[in-house]
Design an enzyme around this catalytic site. Structure first.
Site, PDB file in Angstrom:
ATOM      1  N   HIS A 231       0.808  -1.212   0.000  1.00 48.32           N
ATOM      2  CA  HIS A 231       0.000   0.000   0.000  1.00 48.32           C
ATOM      3  C   HIS A 231       0.846   1.269   0.000  1.00 48.32           C
ATOM      4  CE1 HIS A 231      -3.688   1.991  -0.043  1.00 48.32           C
ATOM      5  NE2 HIS A 231      -4.320   1.411   0.950  1.00 48.32           N
TER       6      HIS A 231
ATOM      7  N   ARG B  38       0.299 -54.751 -53.084  1.00 53.16           N
ATOM      8  CA  ARG B  38       0.905 -53.736 -52.206  1.00 53.16           C
ATOM      9  C   ARG B  38       0.976 -54.220 -50.770  1.00 53.16           C
ATOM     10  NH1 ARG B  38       2.524 -48.614 -52.223  1.00 53.16           N
ATOM     11  NH2 ARG B  38       1.978 -47.183 -50.546  1.00 53.16           N
TER      12      ARG B  38
ATOM     13  N   HIS C 285       2.877 -62.545 -57.235  1.00 56.10           N
ATOM     14  CA  HIS C 285       1.692 -63.393 -57.347  1.00 56.10           C
ATOM     15  C   HIS C 285       1.754 -64.551 -56.372  1.00 56.10           C
ATOM     16  CE1 HIS C 285       0.969 -62.016 -61.799  1.00 56.10           C
ATOM     17  NE2 HIS C 285       0.766 -61.054 -60.894  1.00 56.10           N
TER      18      HIS C 285
ATOM     19  N   SER D 102      -3.053 -61.481 -61.637  1.00 54.39           N
ATOM     20  CA  SER D 102      -3.161 -60.071 -61.991  1.00 54.39           C
ATOM     21  C   SER D 102      -4.589 -59.568 -61.907  1.00 54.39           C
ATOM     22  CB  SER D 102      -2.608 -59.845 -63.408  1.00 54.39           C
ATOM     23  OG  SER D 102      -1.235 -60.134 -63.441  1.00 54.39           O
TER      24      SER D 102
ATOM     25  N   LEU E 179      -7.406 -58.996 -59.942  1.00 50.82           N
ATOM     26  CA  LEU E 179      -7.630 -58.971 -58.496  1.00 50.82           C
ATOM     27  C   LEU E 179      -9.026 -59.431 -58.118  1.00 50.82           C
ATOM     28  CD1 LEU E 179      -5.847 -55.618 -57.620  1.00 50.82           C
ATOM     29  CD2 LEU E 179      -4.904 -57.922 -57.668  1.00 50.82           C
TER      30      LEU E 179
END
Length: 845
Positions: free
Chosen positions: A503, A753, A795, A819, A821
């Site tokens: 203060h 893949r 394959h 081949s 699929l």
């Protein structure tokens, strides 16, 4: 001192650490210690350290008691390196020092000088002579105590002999290299029982009262203020007969330094037994009470608390609504999680940043008071925020520590949060440096973390204010009420904040103005949250608004909001509210249908394209309307009482790092079942640490395998599974589940893949066989019609046994893949049907 006696001294712990207090001796006199063993625990105002033994041997003497404070470089104990470890009993007292040889000729004068003690130490003050003219000393014996502005040292005798002349009186200040005393190295040792003395010259040191152990006679006890002075300052105050409690300290937290005593001594009253204020009579302590001496940080904290009583403080209170801060925090954490990041934003992060921003605009809150001699001054130190952290020691005891974010106003939110987390982590690990504990101009303490509603903490010297944040919650009496009903009534969560300030330099109106500014920032004024979102690299949404009494009327869960004056109680929801509910249901449907467009799925960081139907503003939904729409009318499974709470969870579910698209399914039962599983999170299973390590191991095997193929067989096609590596661990997990259910066989079909990684890890074909296909590629086609695979090795099918971690196994067949699929599925189904004899021996995958 014999060459076999090694002294353990208090080591240096940084330039600003000048002394330490003994907390606990880990070893006792007579115990054997090995070099490096913890010998004594020492605490300073910055760090806690364990001082190790500097040599192996038996502890012969402990020179500093627990609770005492000593300067850096002071001798703590002596170790006899010739003693061996035994049964733990105290070693016998060392043999008496042998007498010096008889004089071998005319006097041989050796001068003792003040030694060098570091580049920054240029002089020292004589505190006390331990030896007098005429005393015999052995080489290495301490003869005089010297204090400097950095360390306290004992200067040893540089030769054995009799002190014939003392050249520097107690209290005198001499330069490094100056002569302190002269020793006759050819003088004989005194005969037992006699004390030969040389003729005392005019500069002889006055005699002192005899005390035990050669220590200086203690001065009259001073008041509690002496706890805030360095040993050098206390010694000098006693020397000059100065009341040290009247000295204004210039060190950290008001610590009284030696320079303070020297500069202020001429204008201060002398200390006397009658000058101290009378102490009240303490009540007697009962026999069953346990009395524990406070040591280390606990004692220092008690001293600081007593010192804080000298600061004339006042406290301002303010009640803050936290709806906006709560909503923004949830939005921040939701956006961070959706972006795939790991940060977490807490209420304290936002609150502390608001304090800093407000202090940068209203810097008077950081001003503190001090006296420059007899003149009162105001210090404007800058915005340096202290963080009161409740830490725990290894023994379970708790202590308060306040690390400081220096120049906090110069940091954006990301830098501020990073520094905040760094300091708090160091505080809890007891790894803070001395510099990180100094310089706070104001402090934040958060007692609300343990449920305290409001607090008036003590203000430390050198700071302008301490801000306390209370617990966040509904007003008393509403804590157990229905949350939706409270929102309709306009009752929100609140937090009490107090500002306790000095203060003398801060007025009540200024403290209130500062709290008001903090409140405004937390409500989102002046783009406060925009800065936070921008610093984190996130996009901010529509600014939330608090519930008001002007909110549209709605009937929810059997509760109707209070009708306007003259309005019929049977009147239904307004048109505005009906449109809002319809819009709310539309945005829920939009997330289910198009949420995947806003998901973060690209590992390279490409931002998602999003969809306009996912934005509430495009449906005319204001924050107030969102808060008024109950979740019960939206038919969602995510948690939340209103649309305001539901929307962030919908984003997290449908538009984070995982996306779902199931609304195209025409079967209503299947579609609703999928909604329930997705939105309720039933499919999300928390992995244990062992399971996480197992998944990482599986992914690492796949990645290492793929990388080896690419580097070893350059130029050959691999049909890599790169980017889909996680599919292989998923197949392995399915096989694990089938094996645990007792299924003996599994038949798989897949495209090219990732086939090689699946053959290697799911079918469990040896790597050598797969690599042989690559190495024999040049011979492909030479075998004529017997080469069924031609020049494409992808394959191939395979058959093997997958072994689980717990020893169970399952036979796995991967069908050959031509081949075309589309022929794979019937091949797999036909192979499976051929294996089935009791409808449980084979499962197609």
């Amino acid at each position: 001192m014999p060459d076999t006696m090694v002294q353990v001294t208090l080591p240096e712990m940084g330039e600003s650490v000048t002394e330490g207090s003994i907390v606990e001796w880990r070893k006792k006199v007579g115990e054997f210690v090995s070099e490096g063993d913890p010998l004594v625990e020492v605490t300073t105002d910055k760090v806690d350290v364990e001082v190790p033994a500097t040599a192996s041997g038996v502890i012969k003497q402990i020179l500093v008691a627990e609770g005492d404070t000593v300067g850096v470089g002071a001798v703590l104990a002596e170790i006899d390196t010739t003693a061996k470890s035994g049964n733990g009993a105290a070693a016998s007292a060392p043999a008496a020092k042998p007498a010096a040889p008889a004089p071998s000729g005319p006097p041989k004068i050796i001068t003792v000088t003040l030694p060098e003690m570091g580049e920054s130490v240029t002089e020292g003050s004589i505190v006390e002579w331990q030896k007098r003219e005429g005393d015999f000393v052995n080489e290495g014996d301490p003869i005089v105590n010297v204090t400097t502005d950095k360390v306290d040292v004992e200067v040893p005798a540089t030769a054995s002999g009799v002190i014939v002349k003392v050249l520097a009186a107690e209290g005198a200040t001499v330069a490094v290299g100056a002569a302190l005393a002269e020793i006759d190295a050819n003088a004989a040792a005194p005969v037992a029982g006699s004390v030969p003395r040389a003729a005392a010259p005019a500069t002889a040191v006055p005699a002192r009262p005899a005390v035990s152990n050669g220590a200086t006679a203690p001065a009259a006890p001073l008041t509690a203020g002496e706890n805030f002075a360095t040993p050098q300052a206390r010694r000098l105050a006693r020397k000059l007969h100065v009341d040290i409690t009247r000295v204004k300290g210039s060190g950290p937290q008001g610590l009284v330094l030696r320079e303070d005593v020297m500069t202020q001594a001429p204008s201060l009253p002398a200390a006397s037994a009658t000058s101290a204020a009378p102490q009240p009579q303490l009540p007697p302590v009962s026999a069953e009470a346990k009395v524990t001496q406070l040591k280390g940080p606990a004692a220092a904290l008690a001293g600081y608390m007593e010192q804080s009583l000298t600061i004339p403080t006042a406290t301002s209170f303010r009640t803050l609504a936290v709806d906006v801060m709560d909503a923004r925090r949830k939005e921040l954490n939701g956006a961070i999680k959706a972006a795939g990041r790991s940060e977490k934003i807490s209420f304290t992060h936002i609150l502390a940043y608001a304090l800093v921003r407000a202090a940068s605009e209203l810097p008077f809150i950081t001003n503190h008071f001090r006296r420059d001699g007899d003149k009162p001054v105001r210090v404007e130190p800058g915005v340096h925020l202290g963080l009161a952290v409740d830490a725990e020691r290894k023994d379970g005891t708790r202590f308060l520590i306040v690390p400081v974010i220096k120049n906090a106003a110069s940091l954006d939110f990301t830098g501020f949060r990073g520094k905040y987390e760094e300091l708090v982590a160091k505080a809890r690990d007891n790894k803070l440096s001395a510099d990180e504990l100094q310089g706070a101009s104001f402090t934040l303490t958060n007692p609300g973390g343990i449920g305290t509603a409001a607090s008036v903490p003590r203000l430390m010297a050198g700071q302008g204010a301490i801000i306390a944040a209370g617990a966040i919650g509904y007003p008393p009496g509403f804590g157990s009420a229905n949350e939706a009903a409270l929102k309709q009534l306009g009752i929100s969560k609140i937090m009490q904040m107090t500002s306790t300030y000095d203060h003398r330099v801060i007025q009540g109106a200024q403290s209130g103005e500062y709290l008001k500014r903090v409140d405004e920032l937390l409500q989102g004024k002046e783009g406060f949250y925009d800065r936070i979102f921008a610093a984190l690299g996130l996009q901010i949404g529509t600014l939330p608004q608090t519930q008001t009494s002007a909110m549209p009327t709605i009937v929810s869960a059997g509760v109707m909001s209070k009708p306007a004056e003259g309005e019929s109680l049977s009147k239904g929801p307004s048109d505005e509210m009906l449109r809002a509910v319809a819009a709310g249901m539309a945005i829920v449907a939009a997330y289910r249908t198009h949420g995947h467009l806003a998901a973060t799925l690209d590992p390279l960081g490409t931002p998602p394209i999003g969809d306009p139907s996912l934005e509430p503003a495009n449906w005319g939904l204001t924050p107030a309307l969102q808060s008024a729409i109950p979740a019960s009318v939206l038919r969602v499974k995510v948690p939340g009482a209103t649309l305001t709470e539901v929307l962030p969870r919908l984003r997290e579910t449908y538009a984070s790092t995982i996306a779902y698209e199931v609304e195209h399914i025409s079967n209503t039962e299947q579609r609703e079942w999928l909604r329930d599983v997705i939105e309720s999170g039933k499919h999300k299973i928390s992995l244990t640490q062992e399971q996480q390590i197992d998944v990482l191991r599986r992914l690492t095997r796949v990645e290492a395998f793929e990388r080896y193929l690419r580097k070893t067989f350059l130029g050959q096609k691999t049909f890599s599974g790169e980017g889909l590596d996680v599919v292989v661990p998923m197949i392995e997990e399915i096989l694990e589940m089938l094996a645990h259910d007792g299924t003996p066989n599994a038949v798989l079909g897949m495209a090219h893949r990732g086939r090689l990684a699946t053959i290697a890890h799911a079918v469990n074909m040896p790597y050598e066989e797969i690599f042989a296909e690559f190495e024999a590629a040049s011979q492909r086609g030479e075998v004529g019609a017997d080469d069924v695979t031609g020049d494409v090795k992808y394959h191939h099918g395979a058959t093997g046994t997958y072994k689980c971690l717990d020893g169970k196994s399952i036979s796995v067949t991967l069908a050959n893949n031509p081949s075309h699929l589309e022929a794979v599925d019937p091949v797999v189904e036909g192979s499976t049907r051929a294996l089935q004899t009791d409808h449980s021996s084979a499962i197609p995958v």
